[in-house]
Design a protein around this motif. Structure first.
Motif, PDB file in Angstrom:
ATOM      1  N   THR A   1       3.469   0.473 -11.210  1.00 26.77           N
ATOM      2  CA  THR A   1       3.318  -0.831 -11.855  1.00 26.77           C
ATOM      3  C   THR A   1       3.055  -1.892 -10.794  1.00 26.77           C
ATOM      4  O   THR A   1       3.225  -1.655  -9.594  1.00 26.77           O
ATOM      5  N   SER A   2       2.651  -3.078 -11.240  1.00 29.13           N
ATOM      6  CA  SER A   2       2.358  -4.156 -10.287  1.00 29.13           C
ATOM      7  C   SER A   2       3.597  -4.548  -9.496  1.00 29.13           C
ATOM      8  O   SER A   2       3.518  -4.879  -8.306  1.00 29.13           O
ATOM      9  N   GLU A   3       4.784  -4.498 -10.152  1.00 30.02           N
ATOM     10  CA  GLU A   3       6.018  -4.829  -9.448  1.00 30.02           C
ATOM     11  C   GLU A   3       6.317  -3.801  -8.356  1.00 30.02           C
ATOM     12  O   GLU A   3       6.743  -4.155  -7.244  1.00 30.02           O
TER      13      GLU A   3
ATOM     14  N   ARG B   1       6.246  -2.233  -2.503  1.00 33.02           N
ATOM     15  CA  ARG B   1       5.778  -1.391  -1.411  1.00 33.02           C
ATOM     16  C   ARG B   1       4.986  -2.201  -0.381  1.00 33.02           C
ATOM     17  O   ARG B   1       5.086  -1.962   0.821  1.00 33.02           O
ATOM     18  N   VAL B   2       4.192  -3.135  -0.860  1.00 31.79           N
ATOM     19  CA  VAL B   2       3.441  -3.991   0.060  1.00 31.79           C
ATOM     20  C   VAL B   2       4.398  -4.802   0.922  1.00 31.79           C
ATOM     21  O   VAL B   2       4.207  -4.936   2.143  1.00 31.79           O
TER      22      VAL B   2
END
Length: 370
Positions: free
Chosen positions: A41-43, A48-49
């Motif tokens: 998911t975007s979250e 991770r980024v």
């Protein structure tokens, strides 16, 4: 990869400001996001980024100054007064300009998160005097700030505007906005006291912030001189006067831009009209029978105790024997031969080139002490 943390496919994926189609990659899979990220998911991707960036900050010393615009400065290898310096944000244009010059050029990363004064870029000119190379004896004078005349911007259209990016006085004086007075309001050259006043008014603990900057300037100056100490012939009764230029980032880290072997000592501003005569008289007082007691120059030796490499003999003011210099020269020649064959340069090489055959003995002694 950056220290095994970030591969090119990760980098292209997290740099949302870059266009995937702009990269000519031979393997199409390099244009795709990492396989394990596709189902996230975007979250989860954001987490991770953030983790990648936190690890990069630990591994990459210059992570904060790199920014996201990828702006570089290209300057002539032996230029003066800001001539021939250009800003680029594209590799093709940079290489075309650098390769098209008759003489060599230096490509230097632009410090994108530079500290601004009234929204304008500035740098610090610090005079450093060497009265003896062996043993190294360095003196540091009161620095001053050179400020651009136009507001800072990294937009593509502004990179050609030297009044936004090059702090050299000989460049900025051509602007109709250049002011010679030492004024916090609109002056184009500030003294240390004016900068302290600005920091006190705009940051918490302004005095301590300047102390942090000053300590870094002195430490870097001495390290810079130490790097070339055994490459310069020491002549009794002679001295060298250098002009070192620094930029401060928005975290108050100091970065060395360059070392000028013939700094401009002309007057014409309120700051220089005071500092230049003071420094020139101080040099003769320092080298004459009057000694350091009446000189405006400050001995850099007070910084030795805070240097990480303080165990190296030169930092203690000891003379380097001719035999040691000869061993270092032999080691450097061997390293250069191996590098020409394709071996990368490493920190061990840097230590060996400064210590010669003494490195192995120091490592052994250090192990025994532990």
């Amino acid at each position: 990869d950056v220290a095994g943390v970030l591969g090119i496919h990760h980098y292209l994926w997290i740099r949302l400001d870059l266009s995937w189609k702009s990269f000519m990659v031979t393997r199409t899979k390099d244009l795709e996001p990492p396989h394990e990220w596709r189902s996230l998911t975007s979250e989860e991707v954001s987490k991770r980024v953030a983790d990648v960036f936190s690890r990069l900050k630990l591994e990459h010393v210059q992570f904060g100054m790199d920014g996201v615009r990828n702006v570089w400065l290209v300057k002539p290898g032996c230029g003066t007064r800001g001539n021939g310096i250009k800003c680029f944000d594209g590799m093709r244009e940079l290489l075309c300009y650098a390769a098209g010059r008759k003489k060599g050029a230096i490509a230097q990363k632009y410090i994108e998160n530079c500290l601004l004064l009234h929204d304008k870029k500035f740098d610090i000119r610090s005079w450093t005097l060497v009265s003896n190379w062996n043993p190294l004896t360095a003196w540091i004078h009161e620095p001053y700030m050179r400020i651009c005349t136009e507001s800072h911007s990294l937009d593509a259209d502004s990179l050609k505007n030297h009044f936004k990016h090059l702090c050299n006085r000989c460049v900025q004086v051509k602007s109709g906005k250049y002011e010679e007075q030492d004024s916090e309001e609109d002056g184009s050259m500030w003294s240390v006291e004016t900068l302290k006043k600005y920091l006190e008014e705009n940051f918490e603990g302004g005095e301590s912030l300047w102390k942090k900057v000053e300590d870094q300037i002195r430490r870097i100056s001495l390290m810079c001189l130490h790097c070339v100490q055994d490459l310069i012939e020491n002549k009794e009764g002679c001295f060298e006067w250098f002009g070192l230029d620094y930029v401060v980032d928005d975290n108050f880290n100091v970065w060395l831009l360059e070392c000028n072997i013939s700094p401009d000592l002309s007057m014409g501003t309120e700051v220089l009209d005071r500092l230049v005569p003071l420094a020139v008289r101080g040099v003769f007082d320092l080298l004459s029978s009057k000694g350091a007691a009446t000189s405006s120059w400050e001995l850099g030796e007070s910084l030795l105790e805070v240097l990480l490499l303080k165990l190296v003999a030169v930092f203690c003011g000891k003379e380097i024997k001719r035999e040691s210099l000869q061993r270092r020269q032999v080691v450097r020649q061997g390293i250069m031969t191996e590098m020409r064959a394709g071996r990368p340069y490493c920190m061990r090489d840097a230590l060996q080139s400064k210590l010669g055959g003494e490195l192995a003995g120091m490592i052994q002694r250090s192990g025994k002490e532990r």
